[in-house]
Enzyme design. Structure first.
Site, mmCIF file in Angstrom:
data_model
loop_
_atom_site.group_PDB
_atom_site.id
_atom_site.type_symbol
_atom_site.label_atom_id
_atom_site.label_comp_id
_atom_site.label_asym_id
_atom_site.label_seq_id
_atom_site.Cartn_x
_atom_site.Cartn_y
_atom_site.Cartn_z
ATOM 1 N N HIS A 150 70.424 21.547 -74.263
ATOM 2 C CA HIS A 150 69.042 22.022 -74.416
ATOM 3 C C HIS A 150 68.944 23.522 -74.118
ATOM 4 C CE1 HIS A 150 64.556 21.477 -74.032
ATOM 5 N NE2 HIS A 150 64.717 22.569 -73.283
ATOM 6 N N GLU A 151 69.439 23.914 -72.951
ATOM 7 C CA GLU A 151 69.371 25.337 -72.586
ATOM 8 C C GLU A 151 70.285 26.169 -73.489
ATOM 9 O OE1 GLU A 151 67.008 26.130 -70.785
ATOM 10 O OE2 GLU A 151 66.567 24.151 -69.947
ATOM 11 N N HIS B 86 68.325 27.277 -76.455
ATOM 12 C CA HIS B 86 67.543 28.487 -76.143
ATOM 13 C C HIS B 86 68.434 29.718 -76.210
ATOM 14 C CE1 HIS B 86 63.707 26.795 -74.996
ATOM 15 N NE2 HIS B 86 64.225 26.023 -74.054
ATOM 16 N N GLU C 75 61.341 26.263 -78.094
ATOM 17 C CA GLU C 75 61.619 24.869 -77.747
ATOM 18 C C GLU C 75 62.140 24.084 -78.949
ATOM 19 O OE1 GLU C 75 61.873 23.498 -74.910
ATOM 20 O OE2 GLU C 75 61.116 25.214 -73.782
#
Length: 504
Positions: A269-270, A273, A299
């Site tokens: 997830h990160e 980003h 996101e």
């Protein structure tokens, strides 16, 4: 950059560069504060952050900057600027007009209390001590209310906050979108709950070595194309990404020794980003445009990589054997069992560990609570009970402790009210982007199944990442997919995926 005669351009660009430099320095301080800074130094660190933020704020609201903007906005001058210069002027003007309404001393006080509140939140969550955290949250809410008064409320007070994270988004639109999602996802969740084909998840709950988890997370980041010469992976209470500049984008994760995939999916997830921030075009370096265009679009990338890619069967066709080797004797299940176990749908207490379907209900709960705070006057003392009631209503479960309830997220301690809706908007953007990507890269799933994720990263870089803040969210989704944002892409994606998993 275009060369012309305006005397305002050079000092304007120099000020933008200095603002970016302040932002990078503060980013390092925040990162350090949340990844292991000595606890005894946190109050002083908060004061330092407040002081530097105050200086940055004064620079961003200086009369000279206002004069340069006015000169550059003159039609005969504005028309001669490059595309990047024009966007810098319009974006800086919007931020200037909002910020100049806030007294510098009030802003600095707000930064200090938010920094202190974030540190107190970490302690409160670990100790399940909402009462100790409540006075800090009360102050953060009070400062935010003062800011809304100074900015001038939009259609509702909460609209004023939403617009800062997702430009143009309103309560009226979100109520419609979230209401539609709820109506379509609740029956799907009910059908899943009634299915006789429930996945087994027991194998996920064992003692999994933390260092082995980290090694596998690093392996997947490399596969995604994360540039380790331009970033690093650390540990924190709440996973986050910090984009200091395109050559320094740091991420953190949180390891749970009784869960083999929590840290992995948090890292992916990160990492999503980070890929966004690492691949912004060089022409935007040193400017305030060298960042994501909105929290919703940002996101969309973390959720795309975590869910569309990371939770897909093709992804694990390539990576499951390597995961088994990382934890010998602990994952004695088939690929299909592992895939289904990692896509189970069931009500849960923790947002960051929720499945793709019920995750949106976690966001709707937070959205409704934030509306209650700013549109209806709900107080910090009321929030644990409100939180628990909504979890019981929406998910049929009630947090046994505040640490698993109202204290689980860091966002409110930092004053990030209006941010949470970005997560569900990100899910919607991600599904719509994925639909276009599958059509434009016909071998998309073959690439995923062979671990060749770089062509996917390059497609995203070319269509989304490189533009940074040069395109608005609505321009980006329209240019990439040919359509405005449509929540039905998310609904169709979820229906297709879970109908197969649960044999509906």
């Amino acid at each position: 950059m275009t060369v012309h005669n305006s005397k305002a351009l050079a000092p304007f660009l120099e000020t933008v560069k200095k603002l970016k430099a302040y932002g990078e320095a503060l980013g390092v301080l925040y990162w350090d504060l949340r990844t292991g800074a000595p606890r005894k130094g946190m109050d002083m660190r908060s004061e330092v952050i407040g002081s530097l933020s105050g200086d940055m704020f004064k620079l961003s609201t200086s009369p000279e900057l206002g004069e340069w903007l006015s000169e550059l906005e003159q039609p005969e001058t504005f028309g001669k600027l490059s595309e990047i210069e024009r966007k810098l002027v319009t974006d800086t003007r919007e931020e200037y007009d909002r910020s100049v309404k806030i007294p510098p001393k009030l802003y600095e006080e707000h930064v200090v209390i938010c920094s202190q509140a974030e540190s107190k939140w970490e302690e409160a969550k670990a100790a399940n001590d909402y009462e100790g955290f409540q006075p800090y949250l009360e102050k953060v809410i009070d400062y935010t209310q003062q800011f809304i008064d100074l900015w001038g409320p939009k259609e509702t007070r909460y609209d004023t906050l939403l617009d800062q994270y997702e430009p143009g988004m309103t309560v009226k639109e979100l109520d419609k979108v979230f209401g539609g999602l709820r109506e379509q996802l609740v029956p799907l969740a009910a059908a899943i709950a009634a299915s006789k084909h429930q996945p087994d998840t027991s194998f996920l709950r064992q003692n999994y070595d933390k260092q082995a988890q980290k090694a596998f997370s690093l392996r997947i980041l490399k596969q995604m194309g994360y540039d380790f010469e331009a970033g690093r992976l650390d540990e924190s209470t709440h996973p986050f990404a910090t984009g200091l500049n395109t050559g320094d984008v740091r991420i953190t994760t949180r390891y749970l020794e009784d869960d083999v995939t929590s840290a992995l999916f948090g890292t992916i997830h990160e990492g999503g980003h980070a890929l966004y921030e690492q691949n912004i075009m060089a022409e935007l370096d040193g400017t305030t445009l060298s960042t994501g265009t909105s929290m919703g679009i940002h996101e969309s990338q973390s959720r795309f990589w975590e869910n569309v890619i990371g939770r897909s069967k093709p992804f694990w066709q390539h990576n499951f054997a390597a995961l088994q080797q990382q934890f010998p004797g602990q994952l004695d299940v088939t690929l299909d069992q592992f895939y289904r176990g990692n896509n189970v749908v069931q009500p849960s207490l923790i947002r960051i560990e929720a499945d793709e379907l019920t995750y949106n209900l976690h966001i709707i709960i937070r959205y409704e609570i934030e509306k209650m705070i700013f549109n209806e006057g709900a107080k910090a003392a009321d929030l644990p009970a409100i939180w628990n009631d909504k979890y019981k209503e929406y998910l049929g479960i009630e947090p046994p402790t505040n640490a698993e309830g109202v204290l689980q997220d860091v966002h409110w301690s930092g004053g990030a009210f209006g941010y949470f809706p970005s997560y569900s908007l990100g899910n919607m953007y991600a599904a719509q982007f994925a639909d276009t990507l599958e059509r434009e890269l016909p071998n998309f799933w073959e690439l995923v199944s062979t671990g060749n994720l770089l062509p996917i990263k390059e497609w995203l870089s070319e269509r989304i990442y490189k533009y940074g803040k040069l395109r608005t969210p609505s321009e980006l989704i329209q240019n990439v997919t040919g359509k405005p944002l449509d929540p039905q892409y998310l609904v169709k994606y979820l229906e297709k995926k879970y109908s197969e998993i649960y044999k509906l």
